[in-house]
Design a protein around this motif. Structure first.
Motif, PDB file in Angstrom:
ATOM      1  N   GLN A  95      21.276  51.394  47.338  1.00  0.00           N
ATOM      2  CA  GLN A  95      21.718  50.068  46.625  1.00  0.00           C
ATOM      3  C   GLN A  95      22.800  50.231  45.502  1.00  0.00           C
ATOM      4  O   GLN A  95      23.698  49.433  45.303  1.00  0.00           O
ATOM      5  N   ARG A  96      22.641  51.353  44.904  1.00  0.00           N
ATOM      6  CA  ARG A  96      23.702  51.528  43.907  1.00  0.00           C
ATOM      7  C   ARG A  96      23.944  52.889  43.519  1.00  0.00           C
ATOM      8  O   ARG A  96      23.020  53.759  43.695  1.00  0.00           O
ATOM      9  N   ILE A  97      25.264  53.393  43.050  1.00  0.00           N
ATOM     10  CA  ILE A  97      25.468  54.585  42.602  1.00  0.00           C
ATOM     11  C   ILE A  97      25.155  54.845  40.971  1.00  0.00           C
ATOM     12  O   ILE A  97      25.698  53.775  40.181  1.00  0.00           O
ATOM     13  N   LEU A  98      24.424  55.562  40.751  1.00  0.00           N
ATOM     14  CA  LEU A  98      24.164  55.806  39.100  1.00  0.00           C
ATOM     15  C   LEU A  98      25.161  56.578  38.540  1.00  0.00           C
ATOM     16  O   LEU A  98      25.451  56.279  37.461  1.00  0.00           O
ATOM     17  N   ARG A  99      25.764  57.733  39.257  1.00  0.00           N
ATOM     18  CA  ARG A  99      26.818  58.851  38.624  1.00  0.00           C
ATOM     19  C   ARG A  99      27.240  59.543  39.786  1.00  0.00           C
ATOM     20  O   ARG A  99      26.540  59.872  40.891  1.00  0.00           O
ATOM     21  N   TRP A 142      29.075  60.066  48.278  1.00  0.00           N
ATOM     22  CA  TRP A 142      30.130  60.981  47.452  1.00  0.00           C
ATOM     23  C   TRP A 142      31.274  61.108  47.802  1.00  0.00           C
ATOM     24  O   TRP A 142      32.310  61.112  47.156  1.00  0.00           O
ATOM     25  N   ALA A 143      31.484  61.358  49.086  1.00  0.00           N
ATOM     26  CA  ALA A 143      32.914  61.484  49.692  1.00  0.00           C
ATOM     27  C   ALA A 143      33.440  60.243  49.564  1.00  0.00           C
ATOM     28  O   ALA A 143      34.720  60.348  49.467  1.00  0.00           O
ATOM     29  N   GLY A 144      32.934  58.895  49.773  1.00  0.00           N
ATOM     30  CA  GLY A 144      33.684  57.779  49.470  1.00  0.00           C
ATOM     31  C   GLY A 144      34.344  57.584  48.278  1.00  0.00           C
ATOM     32  O   GLY A 144      35.396  57.236  47.928  1.00  0.00           O
ATOM     33  N   CYS A 145      33.326  58.003  47.241  1.00  0.00           N
ATOM     34  CA  CYS A 145      33.803  57.838  45.989  1.00  0.00           C
ATOM     35  C   CYS A 145      34.842  58.759  45.643  1.00  0.00           C
ATOM     36  O   CYS A 145      35.978  58.393  44.642  1.00  0.00           O
ATOM     37  N   ARG A 146      34.999  60.031  45.896  1.00  0.00           N
ATOM     38  CA  ARG A 146      36.240  61.021  45.930  1.00  0.00           C
ATOM     39  C   ARG A 146      37.353  60.305  46.633  1.00  0.00           C
ATOM     40  O   ARG A 146      38.549  60.254  46.165  1.00  0.00           O
ATOM     41  N   ALA A 147      37.275  59.793  47.742  1.00  0.00           N
ATOM     42  CA  ALA A 147      38.231  59.249  48.530  1.00  0.00           C
ATOM     43  C   ALA A 147      39.077  58.221  47.703  1.00  0.00           C
ATOM     44  O   ALA A 147      40.141  58.125  47.389  1.00  0.00           O
ATOM     45  N   ARG A 148      38.112  57.145  47.423  1.00  0.00           N
ATOM     46  CA  ARG A 148      38.507  56.125  46.648  1.00  0.00           C
ATOM     47  C   ARG A 148      39.200  56.260  45.170  1.00  0.00           C
ATOM     48  O   ARG A 148      40.277  55.876  44.807  1.00  0.00           O
ATOM     49  N   LEU A 175      32.314  53.769  38.639  1.00  0.00           N
ATOM     50  CA  LEU A 175      30.935  53.590  39.635  1.00  0.00           C
ATOM     51  C   LEU A 175      31.306  52.586  40.582  1.00  0.00           C
ATOM     52  O   LEU A 175      31.533  51.291  40.387  1.00  0.00           O
ATOM     53  N   TYR A 176      31.557  53.019  42.023  1.00  0.00           N
ATOM     54  CA  TYR A 176      31.880  52.034  42.954  1.00  0.00           C
ATOM     55  C   TYR A 176      30.713  51.406  43.571  1.00  0.00           C
ATOM     56  O   TYR A 176      29.511  51.881  43.640  1.00  0.00           O
ATOM     57  N   ALA A 177      30.697  50.107  44.192  1.00  0.00           N
ATOM     58  CA  ALA A 177      29.741  49.414  44.803  1.00  0.00           C
ATOM     59  C   ALA A 177      29.722  50.170  46.220  1.00  0.00           C
ATOM     60  O   ALA A 177      30.369  50.870  46.718  1.00  0.00           O
ATOM     61  N   ILE A 178      28.296  50.292  46.583  1.00  0.00           N
ATOM     62  CA  ILE A 178      27.764  51.166  47.732  1.00  0.00           C
ATOM     63  C   ILE A 178      28.804  50.542  49.033  1.00  0.00           C
ATOM     64  O   ILE A 178      29.222  51.374  49.781  1.00  0.00           O
ATOM     65  N   GLU A 179      29.180  49.441  49.385  1.00  0.00           N
ATOM     66  CA  GLU A 179      29.676  48.848  50.327  1.00  0.00           C
ATOM     67  C   GLU A 179      31.290  49.339  50.379  1.00  0.00           C
ATOM     68  O   GLU A 179      31.642  49.368  51.466  1.00  0.00           O
ATOM     69  N   GLU A 180      31.614  49.838  49.113  1.00  0.00           N
ATOM     70  CA  GLU A 180      33.052  50.277  48.957  1.00  0.00           C
ATOM     71  C   GLU A 180      33.229  51.659  49.447  1.00  0.00           C
ATOM     72  O   GLU A 180      34.295  52.135  49.659  1.00  0.00           O
ATOM     73  N   VAL A 181      32.067  52.475  49.634  1.00  0.00           N
ATOM     74  CA  VAL A 181      32.141  53.917  49.984  1.00  0.00           C
ATOM     75  C   VAL A 181      31.387  54.510  50.958  1.00  0.00           C
ATOM     76  O   VAL A 181      31.361  55.711  51.198  1.00  0.00           O
ATOM     77  N   VAL A 182      30.506  53.520  51.682  1.00  0.00           N
ATOM     78  CA  VAL A 182      29.863  54.081  52.922  1.00  0.00           C
ATOM     79  C   VAL A 182      30.079  52.984  53.973  1.00  0.00           C
ATOM     80  O   VAL A 182      30.233  52.067  53.636  1.00  0.00           O
ATOM     81  N   PRO A 183      30.020  53.605  55.218  1.00  0.00           N
ATOM     82  CA  PRO A 183      30.527  52.827  56.283  1.00  0.00           C
ATOM     83  C   PRO A 183      29.302  51.892  56.673  1.00  0.00           C
ATOM     84  O   PRO A 183      29.645  50.953  57.424  1.00  0.00           O
ATOM     85  N   HIS A 184      28.017  52.259  56.455  1.00  0.00           N
ATOM     86  CA  HIS A 184      26.911  51.371  56.833  1.00  0.00           C
ATOM     87  C   HIS A 184      26.903  50.095  56.202  1.00  0.00           C
ATOM     88  O   HIS A 184      27.166  49.730  55.158  1.00  0.00           O
ATOM     89  N   ARG A 185      26.519  48.965  57.090  1.00  0.00           N
ATOM     90  CA  ARG A 185      26.455  47.718  56.841  1.00  0.00           C
ATOM     91  C   ARG A 185      25.011  47.111  56.887  1.00  0.00           C
ATOM     92  O   ARG A 185      24.278  47.467  57.712  1.00  0.00           O
ATOM     93  N   GLN A 186      24.721  45.837  56.312  1.00  0.00           N
ATOM     94  CA  GLN A 186      23.609  45.224  56.201  1.00  0.00           C
ATOM     95  C   GLN A 186      22.422  46.142  56.344  1.00  0.00           C
ATOM     96  O   GLN A 186      22.184  46.724  55.391  1.00  0.00           O
ATOM     97  N   ASP A 187      21.263  45.729  57.110  1.00  0.00           N
ATOM     98  CA  ASP A 187      20.176  46.789  57.069  1.00  0.00           C
ATOM     99  C   ASP A 187      20.368  48.328  57.237  1.00  0.00           C
ATOM    100  O   ASP A 187      19.254  49.040  56.969  1.00  0.00           O
ATOM    101  N   MET A 188      21.313  48.681  57.608  1.00  0.00           N
ATOM    102  CA  MET A 188      21.654  50.068  57.621  1.00  0.00           C
ATOM    103  C   MET A 188      22.061  50.807  56.604  1.00  0.00           C
ATOM    104  O   MET A 188      22.054  51.885  56.318  1.00  0.00           O
ATOM    105  N   CYS A 189      22.289  49.893  55.544  1.00  0.00           N
ATOM    106  CA  CYS A 189      22.911  50.434  54.244  1.00  0.00           C
ATOM    107  C   CYS A 189      21.586  50.685  53.559  1.00  0.00           C
ATOM    108  O   CYS A 189      21.053  49.636  52.995  1.00  0.00           O
ATOM    109  N   LEU A 190      21.157  51.833  53.372  1.00  0.00           N
ATOM    110  CA  LEU A 190      19.973  52.082  52.766  1.00  0.00           C
ATOM    111  C   LEU A 190      19.818  52.019  51.219  1.00  0.00           C
ATOM    112  O   LEU A 190      18.783  51.906  50.410  1.00  0.00           O
TER     113      LEU A 190
END
Length: 151
Positions: free
Chosen positions: A21-25, A65-71, A4-19
């Motif tokens: 908060q966490r990946i459950l599965r 999801w795409a970021g998790c697969r890439a990581r 389970l990656y942190a959202i910031e590790e798998v999506v390009p959005h930052r600060q207020d544009m990252c809507l």
């Protein structure tokens, strides 16, 4: 079980544009992410997030999801593009601040050309608040794609 990656590790959005908060599965075909609708910030109107932002929640879940697969493959997440949605339907005009929402995305189609279709939904508890089919595109080389002017 997948990491389970942190959202910031798998999506390009930052600060207020990252809507989200966490990946459950997540697995090779789907993802479930979570957020609590904020009381203040971008898009909040009269104590709620407009329901049309649900499309962005879904798109960010797909990006995660795409970021998790890439990581998991030892790569870095790539940029992707929301192409559109079909049959977006929301049971509410907005999502009240403080609501804990789960965003689910399940891969329906994934082409070798980077085009994909996901069945998505937003849940509050076990109640379904929104659904849509979302189309996305992840070019093999997003930087070159953007520089080409095709985006």
């Amino acid at each position: 079980m997948n990491p389970l990656y942190a959202i910031e590790e798998v999506v390009p959005h930052r600060q207020d544009m990252c809507l989200l908060q966490r990946i459950l599965r997540w697995d090779q075909d789907s993802i479930e992410a979570e957020l609590v609708v904020p009381a203040t910030g971008l898009f909040i109107e009269d104590g709620e997030m407009p329901a049309w932002i649900g499309i962005e929640y879904m798109a960010q879940a797909i990006a995660a999801w795409a970021g998790c697969r890439a990581r998991a493959a030892g790569s870095v997440p790539q940029l992707g593009f929301l192409l559109g949605s079909r049959r977006y339907s929301s049971q509410r005009s907005g999502f009240p601040s403080g609501s804990r929402l789960r965003v689910q995305a399940r891969r329906e189609l994934l082409g070798d050309n980077g085009l994909a279709l996901f069945a998505c939904r937003i849940l509050a508890g076990e109640e379904e608040w929104a659904v849509a089919n979302v189309s996305v595109y992840e070019p093999a080389d997003a930087k070159a794609y953007l520089e080409s002017g095709q985006a």
